[in-house]
Motif scaffolding. Structure first.
Motif, PDB file in Angstrom:
ATOM      1  N   ARG A   4       0.832  -1.219   0.000  1.00 53.23           N
ATOM      2  CA  ARG A   4       0.000   0.000   0.000  1.00 53.23           C
ATOM      3  C   ARG A   4       0.859   1.259   0.000  1.00 53.23           C
ATOM      4  O   ARG A   4       0.554   2.223  -0.706  1.00 53.23           O
ATOM      5  N   ARG A   5       1.915   1.252   0.766  1.00 54.07           N
ATOM      6  CA  ARG A   5       2.802   2.429   0.784  1.00 54.07           C
ATOM      7  C   ARG A   5       3.536   2.585  -0.549  1.00 54.07           C
ATOM      8  O   ARG A   5       3.736   3.697  -1.032  1.00 54.07           O
ATOM      9  N   LYS A   6       3.912   1.474  -1.136  1.00 53.70           N
ATOM     10  CA  LYS A   6       4.545   1.528  -2.456  1.00 53.70           C
ATOM     11  C   LYS A   6       3.568   2.084  -3.480  1.00 53.70           C
ATOM     12  O   LYS A   6       3.930   2.929  -4.303  1.00 53.70           O
ATOM     13  N   ARG A   7       2.321   1.630  -3.419  1.00 52.13           N
ATOM     14  CA  ARG A   7       1.293   2.116  -4.344  1.00 52.13           C
ATOM     15  C   ARG A   7       1.057   3.610  -4.138  1.00 52.13           C
ATOM     16  O   ARG A   7       0.913   4.361  -5.098  1.00 52.13           O
ATOM     17  N   LEU A   8       1.038   4.059  -2.890  1.00 49.98           N
ATOM     18  CA  LEU A   8       0.853   5.477  -2.600  1.00 49.98           C
ATOM     19  C   LEU A   8       1.995   6.298  -3.195  1.00 49.98           C
ATOM     20  O   LEU A   8       1.768   7.350  -3.791  1.00 49.98           O
ATOM     21  N   GLU A  40      -8.895  13.765 -11.014  1.00 52.87           N
ATOM     22  CA  GLU A  40      -9.949  13.462 -10.045  1.00 52.87           C
ATOM     23  C   GLU A  40      -9.859  12.042  -9.472  1.00 52.87           C
ATOM     24  O   GLU A  40      -9.794  11.872  -8.251  1.00 52.87           O
ATOM     25  N   PRO A  41      -9.824  11.005 -10.309  1.00 57.54           N
ATOM     26  CA  PRO A  41      -9.731   9.665  -9.724  1.00 57.54           C
ATOM     27  C   PRO A  41      -8.379   9.401  -9.047  1.00 57.54           C
ATOM     28  O   PRO A  41      -8.305   8.667  -8.064  1.00 57.54           O
ATOM     29  N   LEU A  42      -7.340  10.028  -9.552  1.00 57.53           N
ATOM     30  CA  LEU A  42      -6.021   9.863  -8.951  1.00 57.53           C
ATOM     31  C   LEU A  42      -5.998  10.458  -7.541  1.00 57.53           C
ATOM     32  O   LEU A  42      -5.521   9.829  -6.595  1.00 57.53           O
ATOM     33  N   LEU A  43      -6.532  11.660  -7.398  1.00 57.08           N
ATOM     34  CA  LEU A  43      -6.589  12.287  -6.080  1.00 57.08           C
ATOM     35  C   LEU A  43      -7.468  11.481  -5.126  1.00 57.08           C
ATOM     36  O   LEU A  43      -7.129  11.338  -3.944  1.00 57.08           O
ATOM     37  N   ALA A  44      -8.565  10.948  -5.625  1.00 52.02           N
ATOM     38  CA  ALA A  44      -9.436  10.121  -4.780  1.00 52.02           C
ATOM     39  C   ALA A  44      -8.681   8.892  -4.283  1.00 52.02           C
ATOM     40  O   ALA A  44      -8.797   8.515  -3.102  1.00 52.02           O
ATOM     41  N   SER A  45      -7.898   8.281  -5.144  1.00 48.35           N
ATOM     42  CA  SER A  45      -7.115   7.107  -4.747  1.00 48.35           C
ATOM     43  C   SER A  45      -6.062   7.470  -3.699  1.00 48.35           C
ATOM     44  O   SER A  45      -5.856   6.738  -2.730  1.00 48.35           O
ATOM     45  N   ILE A  46      -5.412   8.594  -3.903  1.00 48.83           N
ATOM     46  CA  ILE A  46      -4.386   9.043  -2.954  1.00 48.83           C
ATOM     47  C   ILE A  46      -5.007   9.329  -1.591  1.00 48.83           C
ATOM     48  O   ILE A  46      -4.494   8.896  -0.561  1.00 48.83           O
ATOM     49  N   HIS A  47      -6.133  10.029  -1.593  1.00 55.92           N
ATOM     50  CA  HIS A  47      -6.790  10.344  -0.324  1.00 55.92           C
ATOM     51  C   HIS A  47      -7.265   9.081   0.380  1.00 55.92           C
ATOM     52  O   HIS A  47      -7.138   8.962   1.604  1.00 55.92           O
ATOM     53  N   ASN A  50      -4.226   7.457   1.852  1.00 59.58           N
ATOM     54  CA  ASN A  50      -3.769   8.267   2.989  1.00 59.58           C
ATOM     55  C   ASN A  50      -4.625   7.974   4.213  1.00 59.58           C
ATOM     56  O   ASN A  50      -4.106   7.787   5.312  1.00 59.58           O
ATOM     57  N   ASP A  51      -5.941   7.945   4.019  1.00 65.05           N
ATOM     58  CA  ASP A  51      -6.844   7.669   5.137  1.00 65.05           C
ATOM     59  C   ASP A  51      -6.611   6.271   5.691  1.00 65.05           C
ATOM     60  O   ASP A  51      -6.584   6.070   6.902  1.00 65.05           O
ATOM     61  N   GLU A  52      -6.472   5.315   4.800  1.00 64.81           N
ATOM     62  CA  GLU A  52      -6.264   3.938   5.215  1.00 64.81           C
ATOM     63  C   GLU A  52      -4.969   3.783   6.012  1.00 64.81           C
ATOM     64  O   GLU A  52      -4.917   3.052   7.002  1.00 64.81           O
ATOM     65  N   LEU A  53      -3.944   4.453   5.573  1.00 63.61           N
ATOM     66  CA  LEU A  53      -2.639   4.361   6.222  1.00 63.61           C
ATOM     67  C   LEU A  53      -2.455   5.405   7.320  1.00 63.61           C
ATOM     68  O   LEU A  53      -1.428   5.412   7.995  1.00 63.61           O
ATOM     69  N   THR A  59       2.553  16.364   4.993  1.00 66.06           N
ATOM     70  CA  THR A  59       3.944  16.020   5.291  1.00 66.06           C
ATOM     71  C   THR A  59       4.325  14.646   4.777  1.00 66.06           C
ATOM     72  O   THR A  59       5.494  14.316   4.716  1.00 66.06           O
ATOM     73  N   THR A  60       3.320  13.829   4.437  1.00 66.33           N
ATOM     74  CA  THR A  60       3.482  12.442   4.000  1.00 66.33           C
ATOM     75  C   THR A  60       4.174  11.593   5.046  1.00 66.33           C
ATOM     76  O   THR A  60       4.800  10.602   4.738  1.00 66.33           O
ATOM     77  N   GLU A  61       4.048  11.995   6.314  1.00 62.88           N
ATOM     78  CA  GLU A  61       4.631  11.231   7.412  1.00 62.88           C
ATOM     79  C   GLU A  61       3.521  10.548   8.207  1.00 62.88           C
ATOM     80  O   GLU A  61       2.402  11.038   8.270  1.00 62.88           O
ATOM     81  N   ASP A  62       3.840   9.428   8.822  1.00 56.70           N
ATOM     82  CA  ASP A  62       2.903   8.779   9.717  1.00 56.70           C
ATOM     83  C   ASP A  62       2.696   9.651  10.950  1.00 56.70           C
ATOM     84  O   ASP A  62       3.606  10.357  11.381  1.00 56.70           O
TER      85      ASP A  62
END
Length: 63
Positions: A4-8, A40-47, A50-53, A59-62
């Motif tokens: 998942r982090r690699k995909r992000l 639009e779909p790319l941003l939805a996937s990223i969000h 992000n929510d899942e992780l 900051t892209t930090e945990d």
């Protein structure tokens, strides 16, 4: 790094690429509209990832 982090990370690279392409297009042009339609779909996937992780999208930090 889990899948998942690699995909992000991959999605963020795609986002950077689309931003670069969008910056070189004329406002209101069909080319820019095509970029916006891809964002639009790319941003939805990223969000969603992000929510899942629970990653801070700024900051892209945990937490």
């Amino acid at each position: 790094m889990d899948a998942r982090r690699k995909r992000l990370a991959e999605l963020r690279l795609q986002l950077d690429s689309l931003y670069d392409i969008g910056a070189t297009t004329v406002h209101g042009s069909p080319e820019r509209q095509a970029v916006l339609e891809q964002l639009e779909p790319l941003l939805a996937s990223i969000h969603a990832l992000n929510d899942e992780l629970e990653v801070d999208p700024i900051t892209t930090e945990d937490p």
